[in-house]
Design an enzyme around this catalytic site. Structure first.
Site, PDB file in Angstrom:
ATOM      1  N   HIS A 253       0.825  -1.206   0.000  1.00 24.09           N
ATOM      2  CA  HIS A 253       0.000   0.000   0.000  1.00 24.09           C
ATOM      3  C   HIS A 253       0.864   1.262   0.000  1.00 24.09           C
ATOM      4  O   HIS A 253       0.426   2.312  -0.476  1.00 24.09           O
ATOM      5  CB  HIS A 253      -0.934   0.004   1.209  1.00 24.09           C
ATOM      6  CG  HIS A 253      -2.104   0.932   1.052  1.00 24.09           C
ATOM      7  ND1 HIS A 253      -3.089   0.722   0.103  1.00 24.09           N
ATOM      8  CD2 HIS A 253      -2.443   2.082   1.687  1.00 24.09           C
ATOM      9  CE1 HIS A 253      -3.991   1.681   0.185  1.00 24.09           C
ATOM     10  NE2 HIS A 253      -3.618   2.521   1.133  1.00 24.09           N
ATOM     11  N   HIS A 279     -10.530   8.450  -4.267  1.00 25.04           N
ATOM     12  CA  HIS A 279     -10.967   8.889  -2.946  1.00 25.04           C
ATOM     13  C   HIS A 279     -12.346   9.538  -3.037  1.00 25.04           C
ATOM     14  O   HIS A 279     -12.585  10.371  -3.919  1.00 25.04           O
ATOM     15  CB  HIS A 279      -9.989   9.918  -2.367  1.00 25.04           C
ATOM     16  CG  HIS A 279      -8.698   9.315  -1.895  1.00 25.04           C
ATOM     17  ND1 HIS A 279      -7.561  10.053  -1.663  1.00 25.04           N
ATOM     18  CD2 HIS A 279      -8.367   8.027  -1.591  1.00 25.04           C
ATOM     19  CE1 HIS A 279      -6.589   9.268  -1.257  1.00 25.04           C
ATOM     20  NE2 HIS A 279      -7.055   8.031  -1.193  1.00 25.04           N
TER      21      HIS A 279
END
Length: 307
Positions: A253, A279
């Site tokens: 990540h 997002h």
């Protein structure tokens, strides 16, 4: 304790979770977390208030009861961040029931979450990220597995994909097009440009892979031909960071964080980066501005040490 939850509350929670699955496209891990948060809350309230609560009683709770639940959670070691998430789950359930039953949930919904300091993303330096891409396959026992691991981490760093998104690609994505349509959290779709380096890495893997990469089957395969387990990529990252002397934060990540941070450093604007990362909120993307500022100050301190 969960046995104390009233049938009405249990049924309402099940309907709420089904609603999130069907209309909001929430991921199964998210649904599981919501269910655990709300179940714990309902069970506590049943004990705290001396019996099973009907829906009206649960939705119209005073803030004193909400604070009692939060104090109980903190007392059993739940951190501020986790408690804030649980409160968000409880508020979501409460708001849904209040709207459906025409109840006033103002007191419960106005309960403030505990303050906590958000963790900043921990990206790799650009040179370190490139070193990872160049050497992540060095420990693989077969050439095609080395090419596979290289292709996956190149997608994480070159396209900013989540590990689940990269491993969710099917054979239909090979050869990689110039733009990928990615379905991220909450079923939200986004278009992600694909760099030539990522196209080349995936093509090299596809040419070596011993399994038939059919359009509906997973693109990335494990040694026995099944879907690649993300833990194998995590393991490859553990080995490469040990070899390169990278910190424990150098995870798969972290490559996504690195993509965003390096793009910002190169002059990318926040709104574009938000869209590329998928997002839902710009505030999530804004964390990268803090990272960029922190790195700038670190460089400044090294260049201009105090006398």
């Amino acid at each position: 304790m969960s046995l104390a939850i009233s049938p009405a509350a249990r049924a309402a929670m099940a309907e709420w979770l089904a609603h999130l699955r069907a209309l909001n496209g929430a991921a199964e891990n998210t649904i599981t977390a919501y269910a655990a948060d709300v179940s714990g809350f309902l069970a506590f309230m049943a004990q705290h208030r001396g019996g099973t609560e009907g829906l009206a009683g649960l939705v119209t709770l005073p803030q004193s009861d909400m604070r009692a639940w939060m104090a109980h959670e903190r007392g059993r070691g739940v951190g501020a961040r986790s408690l804030a998430r649980a409160l968000s789950s409880v508020k979501g359930f409460t708001a849904w029931v209040a709207d459906r039953e025409n109840l006033d949930a103002t007191a419960a919904l106005s309960t403030r979450a505990p303050k906590f300091r958000r963790k900043l993303p921990r990206p790799l330096a650009e040179t370190a990220a490139m070193d990872v891409l160049a050497t992540v396959g060095n420990d693989a026992r077969e050439e095609w597995i080395a090419a596979r691991d290289t292709a996956v981490v190149t997608l994480l760093y070159g396209c900013g994909l989540r590990i689940s998104e990269a491993l969710g690609l099917t054979g239909a994505a090979s050869p990689l097009p110039g733009v990928l349509r990615i379905t991220g959290k909450g079923g939200k779709e986004r278009l992600v440009p694909v760099l030539p380096a990522a196209q080349k890495a995936v093509a090299a893997y596809a040419a070596l892979c011993p399994y038939d990469l059919t359009p509906n089957a997973p693109l990335f395969r494990g040694a026995r031909g099944g879907a690649l387990n993300p833990r194998l990529i995590s393991g490859a990252m553990e080995r490469v960071r040990a070899r390169l002397g990278l910190p424990a934060t150098a995870t798969p990540h972290a490559l996504r964080h690195s993509f965003a941070t390096h793009l910002l450093s190169a002059g990318g604007d926040l709104r574009t980066i938000q869209e590329l990362l998928g997002h839902a909120s710009l505030s999530t993307t804004q964390a990268y501005t803090a990272v960029d500022t922190a790195r700038l100050m670190e460089v400044y301190a090294k260049a201009h040490p105090r006398a």
